[in-house]
Design a protein around this motif. Sequence first.
Motif, PDB file in Angstrom:
ATOM      1  N   LEU A  37       9.179  88.260  74.327  1.00 42.13           N
ATOM      2  CA  LEU A  37       8.633  87.869  73.029  1.00 42.13           C
ATOM      3  C   LEU A  37       9.732  87.965  71.977  1.00 42.13           C
ATOM      4  O   LEU A  37       9.817  88.938  71.230  1.00 42.13           O
ATOM      5  CB  LEU A  37       7.451  88.769  72.677  1.00 42.13           C
ATOM      6  CG  LEU A  37       6.218  88.581  73.568  1.00 42.13           C
ATOM      7  CD1 LEU A  37       5.133  89.576  73.218  1.00 42.13           C
ATOM      8  CD2 LEU A  37       5.673  87.162  73.454  1.00 42.13           C
ATOM      9  N   THR A  38      10.594  86.975  71.981  1.00 34.99           N
ATOM     10  CA  THR A  38      11.657  86.949  70.978  1.00 34.99           C
ATOM     11  C   THR A  38      11.858  85.511  70.533  1.00 34.99           C
ATOM     12  O   THR A  38      11.788  84.592  71.352  1.00 34.99           O
ATOM     13  CB  THR A  38      12.974  87.538  71.538  1.00 34.99           C
ATOM     14  OG1 THR A  38      13.956  87.544  70.513  1.00 34.99           O
ATOM     15  CG2 THR A  38      13.520  86.745  72.726  1.00 34.99           C
ATOM     16  N   SER A  39      12.080  85.340  69.238  1.00 36.22           N
ATOM     17  CA  SER A  39      12.291  83.972  68.748  1.00 36.22           C
ATOM     18  C   SER A  39      13.752  83.561  68.880  1.00 36.22           C
ATOM     19  O   SER A  39      14.069  82.387  68.991  1.00 36.22           O
ATOM     20  CB  SER A  39      11.853  83.857  67.289  1.00 36.22           C
ATOM     21  OG  SER A  39      12.564  84.794  66.518  1.00 36.22           O
ATOM     22  N   THR A  40      14.652  84.584  68.872  1.00 41.19           N
ATOM     23  CA  THR A  40      16.071  84.235  68.862  1.00 41.19           C
ATOM     24  C   THR A  40      16.889  85.208  69.709  1.00 41.19           C
ATOM     25  O   THR A  40      16.370  86.241  70.160  1.00 41.19           O
ATOM     26  CB  THR A  40      16.576  84.144  67.397  1.00 41.19           C
ATOM     27  OG1 THR A  40      17.830  83.499  67.392  1.00 41.19           O
ATOM     28  CG2 THR A  40      16.654  85.502  66.729  1.00 41.19           C
ATOM     29  N   PHE A  41      18.146  84.868  69.953  1.00 41.15           N
ATOM     30  CA  PHE A  41      19.009  85.642  70.857  1.00 41.15           C
ATOM     31  C   PHE A  41      20.373  85.840  70.209  1.00 41.15           C
ATOM     32  O   PHE A  41      20.855  84.932  69.502  1.00 41.15           O
ATOM     33  CB  PHE A  41      19.198  84.869  72.181  1.00 41.15           C
ATOM     34  CG  PHE A  41      17.909  84.628  72.929  1.00 41.15           C
ATOM     35  CD1 PHE A  41      17.503  85.469  73.957  1.00 41.15           C
ATOM     36  CD2 PHE A  41      17.087  83.557  72.579  1.00 41.15           C
ATOM     37  CE1 PHE A  41      16.299  85.251  74.629  1.00 41.15           C
ATOM     38  CE2 PHE A  41      15.885  83.338  73.251  1.00 41.15           C
ATOM     39  CZ  PHE A  41      15.498  84.181  74.275  1.00 41.15           C
ATOM     40  N   ALA A  42      21.006  86.977  70.496  1.00 38.63           N
ATOM     41  CA  ALA A  42      22.347  87.233  69.957  1.00 38.63           C
ATOM     42  C   ALA A  42      23.323  86.187  70.507  1.00 38.63           C
ATOM     43  O   ALA A  42      23.297  85.887  71.708  1.00 38.63           O
ATOM     44  CB  ALA A  42      22.815  88.632  70.358  1.00 38.63           C
ATOM     45  N   MET A  43      24.136  85.641  69.627  1.00 30.84           N
ATOM     46  CA  MET A  43      25.125  84.630  70.042  1.00 30.84           C
ATOM     47  C   MET A  43      26.026  85.203  71.129  1.00 30.84           C
ATOM     48  O   MET A  43      26.371  86.382  71.100  1.00 30.84           O
ATOM     49  CB  MET A  43      26.007  84.216  68.856  1.00 30.84           C
ATOM     50  CG  MET A  43      25.316  83.364  67.807  1.00 30.84           C
ATOM     51  SD  MET A  43      24.743  81.800  68.455  1.00 30.84           S
ATOM     52  CE  MET A  43      26.299  80.930  68.601  1.00 30.84           C
ATOM     53  N   GLY A  44      26.394  84.360  72.076  1.00 30.97           N
ATOM     54  CA  GLY A  44      27.367  84.774  73.089  1.00 30.97           C
ATOM     55  C   GLY A  44      26.774  85.550  74.238  1.00 30.97           C
ATOM     56  O   GLY A  44      27.504  86.140  75.032  1.00 30.97           O
ATOM     57  N   ASN A  45      25.426  85.563  74.366  1.00 33.14           N
ATOM     58  CA  ASN A  45      24.829  86.303  75.495  1.00 33.14           C
ATOM     59  C   ASN A  45      25.150  85.582  76.800  1.00 33.14           C
ATOM     60  O   ASN A  45      25.323  84.357  76.808  1.00 33.14           O
ATOM     61  CB  ASN A  45      23.320  86.489  75.286  1.00 33.14           C
ATOM     62  CG  ASN A  45      22.576  85.164  75.288  1.00 33.14           C
ATOM     63  OD1 ASN A  45      22.280  84.610  76.331  1.00 33.14           O
ATOM     64  ND2 ASN A  45      22.321  84.638  74.088  1.00 33.14           N
ATOM     65  N   PRO A  46      25.225  86.341  77.912  1.00 33.25           N
ATOM     66  CA  PRO A  46      25.737  85.755  79.158  1.00 33.25           C
ATOM     67  C   PRO A  46      24.920  84.589  79.711  1.00 33.25           C
ATOM     68  O   PRO A  46      25.461  83.720  80.384  1.00 33.25           O
ATOM     69  CB  PRO A  46      25.728  86.934  80.151  1.00 33.25           C
ATOM     70  CG  PRO A  46      25.026  88.048  79.489  1.00 33.25           C
ATOM     71  CD  PRO A  46      24.936  87.772  78.025  1.00 33.25           C
ATOM     72  N   GLU A  47      23.621  84.548  79.428  1.00 33.50           N
ATOM     73  CA  GLU A  47      22.793  83.462  79.984  1.00 33.50           C
ATOM     74  C   GLU A  47      22.752  82.238  79.074  1.00 33.50           C
ATOM     75  O   GLU A  47      22.098  81.239  79.381  1.00 33.50           O
ATOM     76  CB  GLU A  47      21.360  83.962  80.228  1.00 33.50           C
ATOM     77  CG  GLU A  47      21.261  85.084  81.237  1.00 33.50           C
ATOM     78  CD  GLU A  47      21.360  84.585  82.673  1.00 33.50           C
ATOM     79  OE1 GLU A  47      21.143  83.377  82.913  1.00 33.50           O
ATOM     80  OE2 GLU A  47      21.662  85.420  83.556  1.00 33.50           O
ATOM     81  N   GLY A  48      23.393  82.326  77.915  1.00 27.24           N
ATOM     82  CA  GLY A  48      23.481  81.161  77.030  1.00 27.24           C
ATOM     83  C   GLY A  48      22.203  80.834  76.264  1.00 27.24           C
ATOM     84  O   GLY A  48      21.989  79.697  75.848  1.00 27.24           O
ATOM     85  N   PHE A  49      21.338  81.816  76.049  1.00 26.14           N
ATOM     86  CA  PHE A  49      20.139  81.558  75.234  1.00 26.14           C
ATOM     87  C   PHE A  49      20.532  81.509  73.768  1.00 26.14           C
ATOM     88  O   PHE A  49      21.422  82.249  73.328  1.00 26.14           O
ATOM     89  CB  PHE A  49      19.114  82.687  75.432  1.00 26.14           C
ATOM     90  CG  PHE A  49      18.493  82.684  76.804  1.00 26.14           C
ATOM     91  CD1 PHE A  49      17.603  81.685  77.173  1.00 26.14           C
ATOM     92  CD2 PHE A  49      18.821  83.664  77.734  1.00 26.14           C
ATOM     93  CE1 PHE A  49      17.037  81.669  78.443  1.00 26.14           C
ATOM     94  CE2 PHE A  49      18.256  83.657  78.998  1.00 26.14           C
ATOM     95  CZ  PHE A  49      17.368  82.662  79.355  1.00 26.14           C
TER      96      PHE A  49
END
Length: 389
Positions: A37-49
């Motif tokens: 349940l997250t709208s956004t992801f930290a830039m540069g995460n390994p899975e590319g979200f």
Amino acid sequence: MSDRTESSDEFQFETRAIHVGQKYREETGAVIPPVFLTSTFAMGNPEGFDYTRSGNPNFRNLQETLASLESAQFATVFASGVSAITAVVSTLKSGDLVIAEENIYGCTFRLFDQVFAKFGVSIEYIDFTNLEHGQKILEKKPALVWIESPTNPSLKVLDIAAISEFCKKAGSSLVVDNTFASSFIQKPLELGADLSLLSTTKYSNGHSDCLGGVVCSNSQVWQDKMIFAQKALGLQPAPFDCWLISRGLKTQALRMERHSENALAFATFLEQNTQANFVRYPFLSSHPQHDIAKKQMRGGSGIVTADLGMDLEATKQLLSHLKLFTLAESLGGIESLVCHPASMTHASIPKQVRESVGITDSLVRFSVGIEHVDDLIDDVRAAISEVNG
Ligand SMILES: Cc1ncc(COP(=O)(O)O)c(C=O)c1O
């Protein structure tokens, strides 16, 4: 089982439904992947979200499972079946032609007729049970050919392999709405379709507790278009809904076997023991396309459509006397539902058009659930007795 699914082809449907698309568990050892349940992801995460409108771990897991179950390389999930339809049709441009089966889901008709027609996409309808009509595909070379099989609600069974031959010759893309059959019962891509689309609200989820849709293909070009539509048109599902559908898929094989068994027994009862004008079920030998059904489906699925030989008033009375079949839109859940297409799912189609394709006031569509079939038969028997006095 590990999260590696490259070798999943070696497993049967039932095993893939449980083990494919189960990533994002590593850090905790959770047996079942959590809901993200997250709208956004930290830039540069390994899975590319980056942002959930364009992807989320729950979308990816569900996409991987659905692609595997549909024998597809790619799957893109959407908020509903109608969102999936919108995604596909949004790839067209003004001046494009769609040739569609004349008996399609009411909302698909409405989208073509009231939305995409405004943008210059034209639609022609034909009866695809008559394969001579396939010549029209060769003549007009439409951008898309749109079919359902079995169709909603008449349960016409269309020869997907034969129609795909016309499409290949014409250079047209064939879209099969596989909602009524389900991934377990029928594999449109193996039969030559370019796209297999499902309302995952129905048999994929199977528990009537959320909406979803998917488009599956073996084409990178189509996949890129679908990913674009998911993000650019805002058609993305909710992570929790994806999680529910992922859970539902784990029992799809079991459910579809029971739906098919119950529906065949229920249809046989209606055909042999009531005054019905006709009963349609793909695996009844009286079905006009029974041979095609046997060829391309591994079971009859759970929908039975019947003209119970009653006028509108008596038909509505009958529906009100049913206790186990809830009068409701939708289908494909574990619980039995009943629907009156002319006043419900297909009310958006003008009466004259509706009746010309067999959706009369006395037509009733049963979504046969996985309750004990004797109870379902007793329920309809009692309701018929009430109406007949
Ligand atoms: C054949 C078919 N396709 C698509 C849809 C649309 O699905 P949803 O209600 O998930 O938008 C339905 C819904 O009943 C359907 O029956």
